[in-house]
Design an enzyme around this catalytic site. Structure first.
Site, PDB file in Angstrom:
ATOM      1  N   GLU A  72       0.823  -1.215   0.000  1.00 29.94           N
ATOM      2  CA  GLU A  72       0.000   0.000   0.000  1.00 29.94           C
ATOM      3  C   GLU A  72       0.854   1.260   0.000  1.00 29.94           C
ATOM      4  O   GLU A  72       0.375   2.347   0.321  1.00 29.94           O
ATOM      5  CB  GLU A  72      -0.954  -0.007   1.187  1.00 29.94           C
ATOM      6  CG  GLU A  72      -1.923  -1.167   1.118  1.00 29.94           C
ATOM      7  CD  GLU A  72      -3.128  -1.016   2.031  1.00 29.94           C
ATOM      8  OE1 GLU A  72      -3.283   0.042   2.667  1.00 29.94           O
ATOM      9  OE2 GLU A  72      -3.902  -1.972   2.108  1.00 29.94           O
ATOM     10  N   ASP A 116      -3.586  -0.107  12.224  1.00 28.68           N
ATOM     11  CA  ASP A 116      -4.341  -1.323  11.912  1.00 28.68           C
ATOM     12  C   ASP A 116      -3.475  -2.486  12.384  1.00 28.68           C
ATOM     13  O   ASP A 116      -2.467  -2.834  11.752  1.00 28.68           O
ATOM     14  CB  ASP A 116      -4.621  -1.437  10.408  1.00 28.68           C
ATOM     15  CG  ASP A 116      -5.431  -2.703  10.074  1.00 28.68           C
ATOM     16  OD1 ASP A 116      -5.771  -3.448  11.021  1.00 28.68           O
ATOM     17  OD2 ASP A 116      -5.729  -2.933   8.889  1.00 28.68           O
ATOM     18  N   LYS A 146     -15.775  -1.892   3.302  1.00 28.11           N
ATOM     19  CA  LYS A 146     -15.098  -2.335   2.088  1.00 28.11           C
ATOM     20  C   LYS A 146     -16.148  -3.003   1.201  1.00 28.11           C
ATOM     21  O   LYS A 146     -16.660  -4.077   1.542  1.00 28.11           O
ATOM     22  CB  LYS A 146     -14.028  -3.371   2.437  1.00 28.11           C
ATOM     23  CG  LYS A 146     -12.857  -2.841   3.253  1.00 28.11           C
ATOM     24  CD  LYS A 146     -12.026  -4.010   3.775  1.00 28.11           C
ATOM     25  CE  LYS A 146     -10.654  -3.592   4.241  1.00 28.11           C
ATOM     26  NZ  LYS A 146      -9.949  -4.705   4.936  1.00 28.11           N
TER      27      LYS A 146
END
Ligand code: 2PG
Ligand code: MG
Length: 441
Positions: free
Chosen positions: A215, A255, A351
């Site tokens: 990411e 996270d 999501k």
């Protein structure tokens, strides 16, 4: 006459990790490309992969065939603007709870492409079309939203990566910055960019290459323990001349993605820095991080199955800490209700590919907002330059978004779409609000 779906086409294309994924085009003409997770929850809608030798078993030709065959047969001729009806028909056609028969990647592809087609046919910006669907309110004047109630979501921007997104290293998955004090969205991005640059310089000064993970976050070998990651990013905030903390310029978010270092047989969490931790010790460890570092949001501090430990963590955490469920809640309205009843979380990651349809993702946003719980719209680690979720976050009024770091085009596509929406609407940047404390429901 209401325009109808004329044809549905699908194509196997490759995502940001080079893995195949499904791109669907509903004519005429909205296109949506499905993302894919690496740290997936076991209760997510189930994507369909071909198996066999092609792409290491990750091909999606069967999902593509399902779109162009069975699904096209059922949806061609439907009104393009009936998103809820279309999504219900797709679910019925599949017939399983987790959409495994046709494949959640096939179903979401069609659902997302229909959403984009309907906005285009109506001549509305996508976020305005989503606002109308999300509010389920015909009285919303979608042409006047710029002056009513939309906001640009507060971004949660990845700086250091670990876990399954970085091929090892520190077991926690993301350490992010939240520009809580930024006056507007463009400034929020600029501040995060400064912090990212400071962190990069520090990594280089320590003699490491600033290589990036899935990411776009850094994953240097100097980060061995979670504390190293928190310190690196906190020092990056200060080093760039900002004030770290909830009441300052930029705060930290994490996270933990604890499901992925949790052994369900033994019920233990392996952070790789000593003996595996029992759930109570993992709760303590996560509370220690919150106490020592300027953290405002903790995602998945515990595993997807560890409901009791989630409730204990939330009970003992500061009232204004955002406790965010991803693998625990998998964008599922029923799991969200369960979490709210048990006081396990006060925020939910949204999501679309966990949900399987646009309608279900919108329902989770709506339910969360109604219960005073924060929805955080999120990308997956496997993405393309499809930026639909940026409009989804604006249109639902979710208030927060998480799409990775300020690197890699599939991440920037979303950040850049939000810059364009900010420019076109003058909508304010959503404030990071402390969610209500435990027992408030
Ligand atoms: C997460 C996501 C995005 P993945 O865990 O929140 O960062 O990762 O898409 O791999 O599930
Ligand atoms: Mg997560």
């Amino acid at each position: 006459m209401t325009p109808e779906i004329d044809a549905v086409r699908a194509l196997e294309v490759l995502d940001s990790r080079g893995d195949p994924t499904v791109r669907v085009t509903v004519e005429s003409a909205g296109r949506f490309t499905v993302p894919a997770g690496a740290s997936t929850g076991s209760h997510e809608a189930s994507e369909r992969r071909d198996g066999g030798d092609r792409y290491g078993g990750r091909g999606v030709r069967e999902a593509v065939a399902a779109v162009e065959g069975e699904i096209a047969g059922a949806v061609v001729g439907r009104a393009v603007d009936d998103q809820a009806g279309l999504d219900a028909a797709l679910r019925d056609l599949d017939g399983t709870d987790d959409l495994r028969r046709l494949g959640a990647n096939a179903v979401l592809g069609v659902s997302g492409a229909a959403l984009r087609t309907a906005a285009r046919v109506a001549g509305r910006p996508l976020y305005a079309h989503v606002a109308r669907l999300a509010g389920d309110d015909e009285s919303v004047n979608v042409n006047d939203l710029a002056r009513t109630d939309i906001s640009v979501p507060m971004p949660m921007i990845n700086v250091v990566s670990g876990g399954l997104h970085a091929g090892g290293g520190v077991p926690i998955q993301d350490v992010l910055v939240v520009p809580v004090g930024a006056p507007d969205y463009p400034t929020a991005l600029e501040w995060a960019w400064e912090v990212r640059r400071a962190v990069r310089e520090r990594i280089v000064a320590d003699g490491h290459r600033p290589l990036v993970a899935d990411e776009g976050g850094f994953s240097p070998p100097s980060v061995e323990r979670p504390a190293d990651a928190f310190e690196l990013v906190r020092d990056g905030i200060a080093g760039a001349g900002f004030d770290p903390g909830a009441g300052g310029d930029l705060a930290l978010a994490v996270d933990v993605a604890a499901t992925h270092f949790h052994d369900p047989e033994r019920g233990a969490y392996d952070l790789g820095d000593g003996d595996p931790l029992a759930p109570e010790a993992m709760v303590e460890r996560a509370l220690e991080w919150v106490e020592r570092y300027p953290i405002v949001s903790v995602e998945d501090p515990l595993a997807e199955s560890d409901w009791a430990a989630w409730a204990r963590f939330r009970e003992r955490a500061p009232d204004d800490l955002q406790v965010l469920g991803d693998d625990l809640l998998v964008t599922d309205p029923e799991r969200l209700d369960r979490a709210l009843d048990r006081g396990a979380a006060n925020a939910v990651l949204v999501k679309p590919n966990q949900a399987g349809t646009v309608t279900r993702a919108l329902a989770v946003c709506r339910r969360a907002l109604a219960a005073g719980c924060n929805p955080v719209v999120s990308a997956r680690s496997g993405e393309t330059c499809d930026a639909t979720i940026a409009d989804l976050a604006v249109g639902t009024g979710a208030g927060q978004i998480k799409v990775g770091s300020l690197a890699r085009s599939e991440r920037l596509a979303k950040y850049n779409r939000l810059l364009a929406i900010d420019d076109a609407t003058d909508a304010p940047l959503a404030r990071f609000e402390a969610p209500p404390g435990p027992g408030s429901r």
